[in-house]
Design a protein around this motif. Sequence first.
Motif, PDB file in Angstrom:
ATOM      1  N   TRP A 136       5.112 -14.819 -15.820  1.00  0.00           N
ATOM      2  CA  TRP A 136       6.301 -15.572 -15.405  1.00  0.00           C
ATOM      3  C   TRP A 136       7.499 -15.187 -16.277  1.00  0.00           C
ATOM      4  N   LEU A 137       7.301 -15.135 -17.591  1.00  0.00           N
ATOM      5  CA  LEU A 137       8.384 -14.759 -18.511  1.00  0.00           C
ATOM      6  C   LEU A 137       8.809 -13.309 -18.276  1.00  0.00           C
ATOM      7  N   ARG A 138       7.869 -12.447 -18.000  1.00  0.00           N
ATOM      8  CA  ARG A 138       8.161 -11.036 -17.755  1.00  0.00           C
ATOM      9  C   ARG A 138       9.081 -10.862 -16.552  1.00  0.00           C
ATOM     10  N   GLU A 139       8.759 -11.553 -15.462  1.00  0.00           N
ATOM     11  CA  GLU A 139       9.574 -11.432 -14.254  1.00  0.00           C
ATOM     12  C   GLU A 139      10.970 -12.011 -14.461  1.00  0.00           C
ATOM     13  N   ARG A 140      11.043 -13.143 -15.169  1.00  0.00           N
ATOM     14  CA  ARG A 140      12.357 -13.743 -15.398  1.00  0.00           C
ATOM     15  C   ARG A 140      13.246 -12.823 -16.243  1.00  0.00           C
ATOM     16  N   ARG A 141      12.670 -12.198 -17.256  1.00  0.00           N
ATOM     17  CA  ARG A 141      13.449 -11.283 -18.096  1.00  0.00           C
ATOM     18  C   ARG A 141      13.918 -10.077 -17.287  1.00  0.00           C
ATOM     19  N   ALA A 142      13.026  -9.556 -16.428  1.00  0.00           N
ATOM     20  CA  ALA A 142      13.401  -8.399 -15.613  1.00  0.00           C
ATOM     21  C   ALA A 142      14.541  -8.737 -14.659  1.00  0.00           C
ATOM     22  N   GLN A 143      14.507  -9.914 -14.061  1.00  0.00           N
ATOM     23  CA  GLN A 143      15.559 -10.311 -13.128  1.00  0.00           C
ATOM     24  C   GLN A 143      16.887 -10.522 -13.843  1.00  0.00           C
ATOM     25  N   LEU A 144      16.838 -11.111 -15.019  1.00  0.00           N
ATOM     26  CA  LEU A 144      18.068 -11.328 -15.778  1.00  0.00           C
ATOM     27  C   LEU A 144      18.659 -10.007 -16.244  1.00  0.00           C
ATOM     28  N   ALA A 145      17.793  -9.039 -16.582  1.00  0.00           N
ATOM     29  CA  ALA A 145      18.273  -7.759 -17.100  1.00  0.00           C
ATOM     30  C   ALA A 145      19.061  -6.980 -16.055  1.00  0.00           C
ATOM     31  N   VAL A 146      18.666  -7.113 -14.780  1.00  0.00           N
ATOM     32  CA  VAL A 146      19.365  -6.376 -13.717  1.00  0.00           C
ATOM     33  C   VAL A 146      20.247  -7.283 -12.874  1.00  0.00           C
ATOM     34  N   ALA A 147      20.383  -8.527 -13.316  1.00  0.00           N
ATOM     35  CA  ALA A 147      21.231  -9.515 -12.626  1.00  0.00           C
ATOM     36  C   ALA A 147      20.841  -9.681 -11.174  1.00  0.00           C
ATOM     37  N   GLU A 148      19.519  -9.701 -10.906  1.00  0.00           N
ATOM     38  CA  GLU A 148      19.028  -9.884  -9.537  1.00  0.00           C
ATOM     39  C   GLU A 148      18.945 -11.359  -9.192  1.00  0.00           C
ATOM     40  N   PRO A 149      19.111 -11.702  -7.913  1.00  0.00           N
ATOM     41  CA  PRO A 149      18.795 -13.062  -7.494  1.00  0.00           C
ATOM     42  C   PRO A 149      17.303 -13.298  -7.574  1.00  0.00           C
ATOM     43  N   ASP A 150      16.920 -14.531  -7.511  1.00  0.00           N
ATOM     44  CA  ASP A 150      15.509 -14.903  -7.627  1.00  0.00           C
ATOM     45  C   ASP A 150      14.790 -14.571  -6.328  1.00  0.00           C
ATOM     46  N   ALA A 151      14.401 -13.292  -6.191  1.00  0.00           N
ATOM     47  CA  ALA A 151      13.878 -12.812  -4.911  1.00  0.00           C
ATOM     48  C   ALA A 151      12.503 -13.344  -4.586  1.00  0.00           C
ATOM     49  N   ASP A 152      11.815 -13.845  -5.591  1.00  0.00           N
ATOM     50  CA  ASP A 152      10.441 -14.271  -5.339  1.00  0.00           C
ATOM     51  C   ASP A 152      10.359 -15.677  -4.775  1.00  0.00           C
ATOM     52  N   VAL A 153      11.449 -16.447  -4.871  1.00  0.00           N
ATOM     53  CA  VAL A 153      11.463 -17.764  -4.247  1.00  0.00           C
ATOM     54  C   VAL A 153      11.722 -17.578  -2.766  1.00  0.00           C
ATOM     55  N   GLU A 154      11.056 -18.332  -1.970  1.00  0.00           N
ATOM     56  CA  GLU A 154      11.064 -18.130  -0.530  1.00  0.00           C
ATOM     57  C   GLU A 154      12.467 -18.256   0.032  1.00  0.00           C
ATOM     58  N   VAL A 155      12.920 -17.240   0.779  1.00  0.00           N
ATOM     59  CA  VAL A 155      14.282 -17.225   1.291  1.00  0.00           C
ATOM     60  C   VAL A 155      14.314 -17.297   2.815  1.00  0.00           C
ATOM     61  N   GLU A 156      13.163 -17.270   3.448  1.00  0.00           N
ATOM     62  CA  GLU A 156      13.154 -17.297   4.902  1.00  0.00           C
ATOM     63  C   GLU A 156      13.535 -18.683   5.416  1.00  0.00           C
ATOM     64  N   ALA A 157      13.726 -18.771   6.699  1.00  0.00           N
ATOM     65  CA  ALA A 157      14.164 -20.022   7.311  1.00  0.00           C
ATOM     66  C   ALA A 157      13.185 -21.142   7.005  1.00  0.00           C
ATOM     67  N   PRO A 158      13.698 -22.399   6.844  1.00  0.00           N
ATOM     68  CA  PRO A 158      12.804 -23.513   6.523  1.00  0.00           C
ATOM     69  C   PRO A 158      11.709 -23.723   7.556  1.00  0.00           C
ATOM     70  N   ALA A 159      11.945 -23.277   8.794  1.00  0.00           N
ATOM     71  CA  ALA A 159      10.947 -23.507   9.839  1.00  0.00           C
ATOM     72  C   ALA A 159       9.773 -22.543   9.761  1.00  0.00           C
ATOM     73  N   LEU A 160       9.819 -21.568   8.825  1.00  0.00           N
ATOM     74  CA  LEU A 160       8.778 -20.540   8.787  1.00  0.00           C
ATOM     75  C   LEU A 160       7.388 -21.131   8.635  1.00  0.00           C
ATOM     76  N   VAL A 161       7.240 -22.037   7.667  1.00  0.00           N
ATOM     77  CA  VAL A 161       5.916 -22.608   7.425  1.00  0.00           C
ATOM     78  C   VAL A 161       5.420 -23.351   8.659  1.00  0.00           C
ATOM     79  N   GLY A 162       6.306 -24.080   9.314  1.00  0.00           N
ATOM     80  CA  GLY A 162       5.909 -24.829  10.495  1.00  0.00           C
ATOM     81  C   GLY A 162       5.479 -23.955  11.652  1.00  0.00           C
ATOM     82  N   ARG A 163       5.912 -22.700  11.651  1.00  0.00           N
ATOM     83  CA  ARG A 163       5.552 -21.815  12.759  1.00  0.00           C
ATOM     84  C   ARG A 163       4.050 -21.535  12.810  1.00  0.00           C
ATOM     85  N   VAL A 164       3.377 -21.602  11.666  1.00  0.00           N
ATOM     86  CA  VAL A 164       1.941 -21.325  11.659  1.00  0.00           C
ATOM     87  C   VAL A 164       1.215 -22.293  12.571  1.00  0.00           C
TER      88      VAL A 164
END
Length: 419
Positions: A190-218
């Motif tokens: 967890w610490l490794r990924e956070r440091r890598a994201q901060l180093a390249v100023a990336e958004p938090d790509a690992d948090v789910e970004v798809e539409a809220p209805a995605l889970v309900g589609r299952v």
Amino acid sequence: MPTTPRPLPVLGGRALALVGIILVALNLRTAVAALSPIFDRINVDVPLDTVGIGLLGTLPPLCFAVFGLATPLLRRRMHLETLLLVSLAATTVAHLWRGSSDSFASLVLASVAAFAGAGVANVVLPPIVKKYFPNRIGGMTSAYVTVMTLFSMVPALIAVPVAESFGWRVSVGMWAALGAVAVFPWLALWLRERRAQLAVAEPDADVEVEAPALVGRVWRTRLGWALAVLFGMTSMNVFGAFAWMPQMLTEIAGVAPAQAGALLALFAAMGVPLGLIIPVLAVRPGSALPLIVAGVAFFIAGYAALLLVPDVATWLWVVLVGLGPLLFPLSLVMINLRTRTPQGAIALSGFTQGIGYLIGSLGPLLMGILYELTGSWTAPILFLLSTVVGTAVAGYVLLRPRMLEDEWHERADPPTATG
């Protein structure tokens, strides 16, 4: 659109993830198996009657179901690694809480917390495997299922000796140490990924970004329901066997109680080779059909023999019934084989295990009701045989090489009529 995670160095992230996955697997069933061998000792300090013991026995599949369904919703706010850390923390604290309980209510609440943590981890492990080992899904699933199965026997084996030497509170609470150890590799990742994201100023790509209805589609996909039914029917047979097999064999096969207990252990032991072999076979093209047919055939042969000749080679019929749950590790592999992304895997895993464990929790209850109404084990065994029909139908649907995300897109973008 969700993105595929960057591959991690073998000697860095993936090696740490391998250790972490194995340590999580060690913790998945400790809370389930730690209480029942020492109920008599717990009863000295915390009064337990038959109803109370029955409630504690029902909690694992119910909690696995509820928190299995909730995990994809939590995933929309947290990383996979964060979810594992939270689940491990909950389980660790719950072990200590159970060991210090001075009332039945406290014991129940602590058990719910422990099973909640395990329920979340159940769902998160398949997408974790997909994220860190996309090319080793069969081997990694085999590893953690086998470890989980083997270690589920350990608490039952050592609970009584530890309770005799140090008291039941130590016997119940000592598993917190195992949970605490499992935290470290995931905290490091967890610490490794956070440091890598901060180093390249990336958004938090690992948090789910798809539409809220995605889970309900299952809930609206045939693939999701087929996998949930396959998992659920298998769980129903397993939970039913653990609850009633010793009494059933004593009455229909005339075996002694000690022998019936040994036969139940034989049933459970079948999970070890299945956990090793089935995930590796399942990733091979064209393997799903023979595996599903084999699982259905084992169930039918075992139950039919118990109905017709229960006192002849009873151990063999138990082995056959114990081989039927090969569909359990197959279901776990199918979660990854029928999804394209970790986001799809977490949604399908939560739905499959949530609905599946809910179905599974009905097995002991329905078998008990049928036995009470008829005074015979014929009706409960026929009921278990009937579940094989649902298993076969669900397996047939899963044979189609469809991906969950494809069904989502088809429903989200239906074809338009052309003139």
